[in-house]
Design an enzyme around this catalytic site. Structure first.
Site: not given
Ligand code: DGL
Length: 258
Positions: A73, A181
Protein backbone atom coordinates in the site's frame (compact mmCIF):
# COMPACT_ATOMS: atom_id res chain seq x y z
CA UNK A 1 12.18 -19.24 9.79
CA UNK A 2 12.86 -19.88 6.06
CA UNK A 3 9.72 -22.03 5.73
CA UNK A 4 7.51 -19.32 7.23
CA UNK A 5 5.22 -17.23 5.00
CA UNK A 6 5.70 -13.68 3.74
CA UNK A 7 3.06 -11.27 5.09
CA UNK A 8 1.42 -8.63 2.90
CA UNK A 9 -1.04 -5.97 3.85
CA UNK A 10 -3.14 -3.22 2.36
CA UNK A 11 -6.22 -1.24 3.34
CA UNK A 12 -8.28 -3.68 1.28
CA UNK A 13 -8.05 -5.46 -2.07
CA UNK A 14 -5.38 -3.32 -3.79
CA UNK A 15 -2.34 -5.15 -2.46
CA UNK A 16 -3.63 -8.27 -4.19
CA UNK A 17 -2.11 -6.79 -7.37
CA UNK A 18 1.28 -7.00 -5.60
CA UNK A 19 0.49 -10.48 -4.28
CA UNK A 20 -0.17 -11.72 -7.83
CA UNK A 21 3.21 -10.35 -8.92
CA UNK A 22 4.89 -12.07 -5.96
CA UNK A 23 3.23 -15.41 -6.77
CA UNK A 24 4.60 -15.11 -10.30
CA UNK A 25 8.11 -13.91 -9.43
CA UNK A 26 8.73 -15.68 -6.09
CA UNK A 27 6.59 -18.81 -6.49
CA UNK A 28 8.35 -20.91 -3.83
CA UNK A 29 7.21 -18.58 -1.05
CA UNK A 30 3.91 -18.92 0.80
CA UNK A 31 1.92 -15.78 1.64
CA UNK A 32 -0.47 -14.41 4.27
CA UNK A 33 -2.45 -11.41 3.01
CA UNK A 34 -4.23 -9.04 5.39
CA UNK A 35 -6.79 -6.57 4.03
CA UNK A 36 -7.93 -3.95 6.54
CA UNK A 37 -11.30 -3.78 4.81
CA UNK A 38 -13.10 -2.48 7.90
CA UNK A 39 -11.05 0.73 7.71
CA UNK A 40 -10.97 1.70 4.01
CA UNK A 41 -9.91 4.10 2.67
CA UNK A 42 -6.52 4.85 4.20
CA UNK A 43 -5.87 7.58 1.64
CA UNK A 44 -8.28 10.11 3.16
CA UNK A 45 -7.32 9.53 6.83
CA UNK A 46 -4.96 11.38 9.15
CA UNK A 47 -1.41 9.93 8.97
CA UNK A 48 -1.46 9.10 12.72
CA UNK A 49 -4.53 6.91 12.17
CA UNK A 50 -2.94 5.19 9.14
CA UNK A 51 0.17 4.51 11.27
CA UNK A 52 -1.96 2.98 14.05
CA UNK A 53 -3.89 0.77 11.62
CA UNK A 54 -0.76 -0.32 9.73
CA UNK A 55 0.97 -1.25 12.98
CA UNK A 56 -2.08 -3.33 13.95
CA UNK A 57 -2.00 -5.13 10.59
CA UNK A 58 1.73 -5.81 10.83
CA UNK A 59 1.29 -7.19 14.38
CA UNK A 60 -1.42 -9.53 13.08
CA UNK A 61 0.90 -10.83 10.33
CA UNK A 62 3.74 -11.31 12.81
CA UNK A 63 1.34 -13.28 15.06
CA UNK A 64 0.74 -15.53 12.01
CA UNK A 65 4.47 -16.31 11.91
CA UNK A 66 5.43 -14.14 8.92
CA UNK A 67 9.18 -13.87 8.32
CA UNK A 68 9.00 -10.60 6.34
CA UNK A 69 6.32 -8.00 5.68
CA UNK A 70 5.39 -6.25 2.45
CA UNK A 71 3.36 -3.10 3.00
CA UNK A 72 1.51 -3.46 -0.32
CA UNK A 73 0.00 0.00 0.00
CA UNK A 74 1.64 3.26 -1.10
CA UNK A 75 -0.29 5.23 1.52
CA UNK A 76 0.68 3.03 4.46
CA UNK A 77 4.28 2.84 3.23
CA UNK A 78 4.57 6.65 3.12
CA UNK A 79 3.25 6.94 6.65
CA UNK A 80 4.57 3.90 8.45
CA UNK A 81 7.38 1.97 6.73
CA UNK A 82 10.32 3.92 8.19
CA UNK A 83 8.85 3.97 11.69
CA UNK A 84 8.11 0.22 11.66
CA UNK A 85 11.61 -0.58 10.37
CA UNK A 86 12.98 1.23 13.42
CA UNK A 87 10.66 -0.67 15.77
CA UNK A 88 10.91 -4.20 14.33
CA UNK A 89 13.76 -6.51 13.38
CA UNK A 90 12.12 -8.42 10.49
CA UNK A 91 12.41 -7.12 6.90
CA UNK A 92 9.75 -4.53 6.03
CA UNK A 93 9.38 -3.84 2.31
CA UNK A 94 7.29 -0.92 1.06
CA UNK A 95 5.97 0.38 -2.23
CA UNK A 96 6.16 3.89 -3.67
CA UNK A 97 4.69 5.52 -6.79
CA UNK A 98 6.90 4.41 -9.70
CA UNK A 99 7.86 7.97 -10.68
CA UNK A 100 11.54 7.12 -11.15
CA UNK A 101 10.99 4.41 -13.83
CA UNK A 102 8.38 6.63 -15.51
CA UNK A 103 10.77 9.62 -15.58
CA UNK A 104 13.49 7.45 -17.12
CA UNK A 105 11.25 6.41 -20.03
CA UNK A 106 11.99 8.06 -23.38
CA UNK A 107 9.56 10.68 -24.65
CA UNK A 108 8.14 14.07 -23.83
CA UNK A 109 5.10 15.25 -21.94
CA UNK A 110 3.49 15.18 -18.53
CA UNK A 111 3.79 12.26 -16.14
CA UNK A 112 0.49 11.98 -14.30
CA UNK A 113 0.97 10.45 -10.85
CA UNK A 114 -2.32 8.98 -9.67
CA UNK A 115 -2.29 8.29 -5.92
CA UNK A 116 -4.11 9.02 -2.68
CA UNK A 117 -4.09 12.44 -1.04
CA UNK A 118 -1.99 11.14 1.87
CA UNK A 119 0.67 9.59 -0.39
CA UNK A 120 1.02 12.79 -2.42
CA UNK A 121 1.29 15.17 0.51
CA UNK A 122 3.87 13.30 2.65
CA UNK A 123 7.65 13.94 2.60
CA UNK A 124 8.46 10.58 0.99
CA UNK A 125 6.69 11.57 -2.23
CA UNK A 126 7.96 15.16 -2.01
CA UNK A 127 11.53 13.77 -1.99
CA UNK A 128 10.72 11.68 -5.07
CA UNK A 129 9.31 14.80 -6.77
CA UNK A 130 12.50 16.73 -6.08
CA UNK A 131 14.60 14.08 -7.85
CA UNK A 132 12.35 12.89 -10.68
CA UNK A 133 9.42 15.29 -10.75
CA UNK A 134 10.36 17.73 -13.52
CA UNK A 135 7.35 16.78 -15.64
CA UNK A 136 5.27 15.11 -12.93
CA UNK A 137 1.74 16.19 -12.13
CA UNK A 138 0.34 14.75 -8.87
CA UNK A 139 -3.32 13.76 -9.27
CA UNK A 140 -5.06 12.87 -5.97
CA UNK A 141 -7.74 10.31 -6.78
CA UNK A 142 -10.28 10.30 -3.94
CA UNK A 143 -13.05 7.80 -4.55
CA UNK A 144 -11.15 5.63 -7.02
CA UNK A 145 -10.11 2.83 -4.66
CA UNK A 146 -13.73 2.47 -3.59
CA UNK A 147 -14.65 1.47 -7.17
CA UNK A 148 -12.21 -1.43 -6.93
CA UNK A 149 -13.47 -2.38 -3.46
CA UNK A 150 -17.00 -2.48 -4.90
CA UNK A 151 -15.88 -4.68 -7.80
CA UNK A 152 -16.45 -1.90 -10.37
CA UNK A 153 -13.42 -2.23 -12.62
CA UNK A 154 -15.22 -0.74 -15.61
CA UNK A 155 -18.59 0.84 -16.42
CA UNK A 156 -20.28 4.15 -15.85
CA UNK A 157 -19.25 4.89 -12.27
CA UNK A 158 -15.53 4.37 -12.97
CA UNK A 159 -15.74 6.19 -16.30
CA UNK A 160 -17.44 9.26 -14.79
CA UNK A 161 -14.97 9.51 -11.92
CA UNK A 162 -11.93 9.02 -14.16
CA UNK A 163 -13.28 11.59 -16.56
CA UNK A 164 -13.52 14.16 -13.71
CA UNK A 165 -10.03 13.30 -12.45
CA UNK A 166 -8.19 13.14 -15.79
CA UNK A 167 -9.97 15.70 -18.02
CA UNK A 168 -7.91 18.70 -16.79
CA UNK A 169 -4.73 17.05 -18.14
CA UNK A 170 -5.84 15.48 -21.40
CA UNK A 171 -5.25 18.52 -23.64
CA UNK A 172 -1.44 18.35 -23.14
CA UNK A 173 0.87 15.49 -24.25
CA UNK A 174 1.20 12.71 -21.68
CA UNK A 175 4.42 10.70 -21.51
CA UNK A 176 3.29 8.19 -18.88
CA UNK A 177 0.80 7.57 -16.09
CA UNK A 178 2.02 6.29 -12.73
CA UNK A 179 -0.41 4.00 -10.92
CA UNK A 180 0.65 5.13 -7.44
CA UNK A 181 -1.91 3.17 -5.44
CA UNK A 182 -2.01 -0.61 -5.45
CA UNK A 183 -5.72 -0.59 -6.26
CA UNK A 184 -5.21 1.19 -9.59
CA UNK A 185 -3.61 -1.64 -11.62
CA UNK A 186 -7.09 -3.22 -11.46
CA UNK A 187 -8.35 -0.14 -13.36
CA UNK A 188 -5.59 -0.25 -15.99
CA UNK A 189 -8.00 -0.78 -18.91
CA UNK A 190 -10.44 1.87 -17.70
CA UNK A 191 -7.60 4.42 -17.32
CA UNK A 192 -5.95 3.48 -20.65
CA UNK A 193 -9.25 4.22 -22.42
CA UNK A 194 -8.67 7.97 -21.73
CA UNK A 195 -5.12 8.00 -23.12
CA UNK A 196 -3.54 7.81 -26.56
CA UNK A 197 -2.85 4.17 -27.49
CA UNK A 198 0.52 2.98 -26.21
CA UNK A 199 0.81 5.47 -23.31
CA UNK A 200 2.77 3.58 -20.62
CA UNK A 201 0.94 2.94 -17.34
CA UNK A 202 3.63 2.23 -14.77
CA UNK A 203 3.15 0.58 -11.38
CA UNK A 204 5.63 -0.29 -8.63
CA UNK A 205 4.64 -3.94 -8.21
CA UNK A 206 7.54 -5.67 -9.99
CA UNK A 207 10.10 -3.39 -8.27
CA UNK A 208 8.60 -4.11 -4.88
CA UNK A 209 8.70 -7.87 -5.42
CA UNK A 210 12.33 -7.61 -6.62
CA UNK A 211 13.13 -5.77 -3.39
CA UNK A 212 11.34 -8.50 -1.39
CA UNK A 213 13.48 -11.13 -3.13
CA UNK A 214 16.67 -9.16 -2.39
CA UNK A 215 15.80 -8.69 1.30
CA UNK A 216 14.92 -12.38 1.77
CA UNK A 217 18.24 -13.33 0.19
CA UNK A 218 20.23 -10.85 2.29
CA UNK A 219 18.65 -12.15 5.49
CA UNK A 220 18.98 -15.84 4.53
CA UNK A 221 15.20 -16.14 4.65
CA UNK A 222 14.40 -17.52 1.18
CA UNK A 223 12.04 -20.50 1.08
CA UNK A 224 13.82 -23.86 1.36
CA UNK A 225 14.38 -25.57 -2.04
CA UNK A 226 11.98 -28.42 -1.24
CA UNK A 227 9.10 -26.03 -0.44
CA UNK A 228 6.43 -26.13 -3.13
CA UNK A 229 5.14 -22.62 -2.32
CA UNK A 230 2.25 -20.65 -3.75
CA UNK A 231 -0.05 -21.07 -0.74
CA UNK A 232 -2.09 -17.98 0.14
CA UNK A 233 -3.98 -17.38 3.38
CA UNK A 234 -6.34 -14.39 3.38
CA UNK A 235 -7.17 -12.43 6.53
CA UNK A 236 -9.43 -9.41 6.87
CA UNK A 237 -10.53 -7.02 9.59
CA UNK A 238 -14.09 -7.57 8.25
CA UNK A 239 -15.56 -10.64 9.82
CA UNK A 240 -17.98 -11.60 7.03
CA UNK A 241 -17.02 -14.58 4.84
CA UNK A 242 -17.91 -12.67 1.64
CA UNK A 243 -14.88 -10.43 2.14
CA UNK A 244 -12.50 -13.40 2.00
CA UNK A 245 -14.38 -14.75 -1.05
CA UNK A 246 -13.93 -11.33 -2.77
CA UNK A 247 -10.21 -11.43 -2.04
CA UNK A 248 -9.96 -14.86 -3.68
CA UNK A 249 -11.84 -13.62 -6.74
CA UNK A 250 -9.59 -10.54 -6.99
CA UNK A 251 -6.52 -12.75 -6.88
CA UNK A 252 -7.92 -14.75 -9.81
CA UNK A 253 -8.55 -11.51 -11.71
CA UNK A 254 -5.03 -10.28 -10.92
CA UNK A 255 -3.42 -13.57 -11.97
CA UNK A 256 -5.39 -13.74 -15.23
CA UNK A 257 -5.50 -10.10 -16.28
CA UNK A 258 -2.71 -8.00 -14.75
N1 DGL B 1 -4.02 0.69 -1.89
C1 DGL B 1 -3.62 1.84 -1.17
C2 DGL B 1 -2.40 2.52 -1.76
O1 DGL B 1 -1.60 1.89 -2.43
C3 DGL B 1 -4.56 2.84 -0.63
C4 DGL B 1 -5.99 2.87 -0.86
C5 DGL B 1 -6.70 3.56 0.29
O2 DGL B 1 -6.94 2.87 1.28
O3 DGL B 1 -6.99 4.76 0.18
O4 DGL B 1 -2.19 3.69 -1.56
Amino acid sequence: MTGHPVGMLDSGLGGISVLAQALRDLPRENYVYFGDTAHIPYGDKEPQEVLRLTRQGVDKLIAHGCKAIVIACNTATSVAAQQLREELSLPIIGIEPALKPAALLPGEGQILVLATQVTLKLPKFQALMERYGDHAVPVPCSGLMECVEDGQLEGERVHTLLSELLSPYLNQPIKAVVLGCTHYPFLRNAIAAFLPAGTPLVDGNAGTVRQLGRRLEEEGLEAPPEQEGGQVTFLSSCEDPQTIARMQTMLQTAMNEL
